[in-house]
Design an enzyme around this catalytic site. Sequence first.
Site, short mmCIF file in Angstrom:
data_model
loop_
_atom_site.label_atom_id
_atom_site.label_comp_id
_atom_site.label_asym_id
_atom_site.label_seq_id
_atom_site.Cartn_x
_atom_site.Cartn_y
_atom_site.Cartn_z
N SER A 68 -8.29 1.58 -1.52
CA SER A 68 -6.99 2.05 -1.06
C SER A 68 -6.27 2.93 -2.08
O SER A 68 -6.72 4.02 -2.40
CB SER A 68 -6.15 0.84 -0.65
N ALA A 379 7.69 -2.23 2.46
CA ALA A 379 8.39 -1.14 1.80
C ALA A 379 7.41 -0.10 1.26
O ALA A 379 7.73 1.09 1.16
CB ALA A 379 9.26 -1.69 0.67
N ASN A 380 6.17 -0.53 0.97
CA ASN A 380 5.17 0.39 0.42
C ASN A 380 4.62 1.37 1.45
O ASN A 380 3.78 2.21 1.12
CB ASN A 380 4.02 -0.38 -0.25
N SER A 505 0.34 -10.84 -7.96
CA SER A 505 -0.44 -9.92 -7.13
C SER A 505 -1.50 -10.69 -6.37
O SER A 505 -1.98 -11.73 -6.83
CB SER A 505 -1.11 -8.87 -8.02
N GLY A 506 -1.87 -10.19 -5.21
CA GLY A 506 -2.94 -10.83 -4.44
C GLY A 506 -4.32 -10.35 -4.83
O GLY A 506 -5.32 -10.86 -4.37
#
Length: 550
Positions: A68, A379-380, A505-506
């Site tokens: 990504s 929001a990203n 973070s994931g």
Amino acid sequence: MAALPVDAISELSNLHPKPEHIHFQYGTAGFRTLGSTLDSVLFRVGILAALRSKKLDGKVIGVMVTASHNPEPDNGVKLVDPRGEMLENSWEAHATHVAAAPTTAALIESLSHLVKHAKIDLSKPARVVYARDTRPSGASLVKALEDGLKAMGAETRDAGVTTTPILHYLVRCMNTKGTKEEYGDDSEEGYMAKLSGAFKKLVTGKSALPPLIIDCANGVGALAATVLASHLGETLHIITLNDSTTTPGALNNACGADYVKTTQRLPPSLASYIQPGQRACSLDGDADRLMYYYADERGVFHMLDGDKIAALVAAFIVELVKGAGLEGEINVGVVQTAYANGASTKYLSERLPVKCVPTGVKHLHHAAEHYDVGVYFEANGHGTVLFSPETQERLSSHSPQTPAQSTAINHLLNLISLINQTVGDALSDMLLVETVLAHKSYTAVEWDSLYADMPNRLVKVVVKDRNIFKTEDAERRLVSPVGLQGKIDELVRRYEGGRSFVRPSGTEDVVRVYAEAVVKTQADELAFRVAGLVYDETGGDPAKRPKEFI
């Protein structure tokens, strides 16, 4: 009773040994790390995808090889379930366990446990479609994936180099083909025709919008955007920039949706192209995130992020539902995360129901399914709109009482075709935004004026172990490390309009710190002070300590 093809798995597994001392974990976006370390993971994901398909009676499972918005050396892989949605939560643990097996023997043992635990009938067929983005490491990783699929004797389809949303679309189309829920033609051409056809219907009779500049992040979105532009023709004039998909190191470098969101500035490569007030947008590396923006008369940058998109889109859908005479019968709701700007939450809450959930598409998607029409955007810039099957049926069968109601219903039906309901899709969402702007006759400036964002800042802190951070209240409060939340609360109270939260973070060993305040300098200061607290409390890597608070 069929058995695991142990000999085939063993033979091919030995070609893809797991690196020592690396712990792979299936996170929010699947497995994601340096592409050079992922060979064994891709092989095992091939096996997992086949087992998942067998578990679901031969339904098509998708596999996307991408990282990504991450830099080019990174890569990753995620599994896609039959309706184009994220992998079922319970299988994330299975994926982590299988990827962690240190040897071929341990892998066989892990797979045998999975088959028994999940009650998988191995005599069922396995069908898998897979694709990758433009990263140089993608081709060799796909070969490892193909070995895993081959070991399981899976029926496969290589969708080639394409966007993540198109892969999700293909999965759903293949699984609904020939049913009353048929989603579309299962090809990239079918995707382009479906989106462009719906868009053309939606903007018929509206004044043509000025050209739109698209920053393609030098990623796979550049290829798809070029094809989409040819389908749209003169309906929407698209100018694609940052479309160098073969230039080493260019992917997501000082461009793309994540760059815009995190730096809150214009990609440098676009500076000479943007005229005052002209709207532009950025995709991320696999085209599932979208960020709009413009520069004003003084050259000041204004960001139109996922929150602004949600506000624009949700209000428009509410208007159409009212116009169709279905107010009270179709409930529209918005789902956000803690990262949503406080001003957007206030704006939306005054107009329709708003729910906050933990970060991660799976949480947003699941919550959005509880509404007749669920709008979700992080929001990203990652998000979409979900129309429940009952709502789609109601709109298709509803008898309008007036021409105005008929028009509104047709618009809603065309929106259903325009929106990729499987996952956030930058190109689909871009056409959705352009539709609303055309209907409302909004410029970027007018869209931006719906509400004023609270100044905010996002800071990343590298830590030794992100797993020590535990949250509650939709990730807005820390419960571990014990005592840290109290210190954060104490800091927040010193700032007018202050709000801050910390979450792990994931996908990587970092902790993200978000802060808001009435004044920009105070939002920055609060973010870095909280980041400093996190560092001091948990011993982050000194070499990677954010420079602003050293």
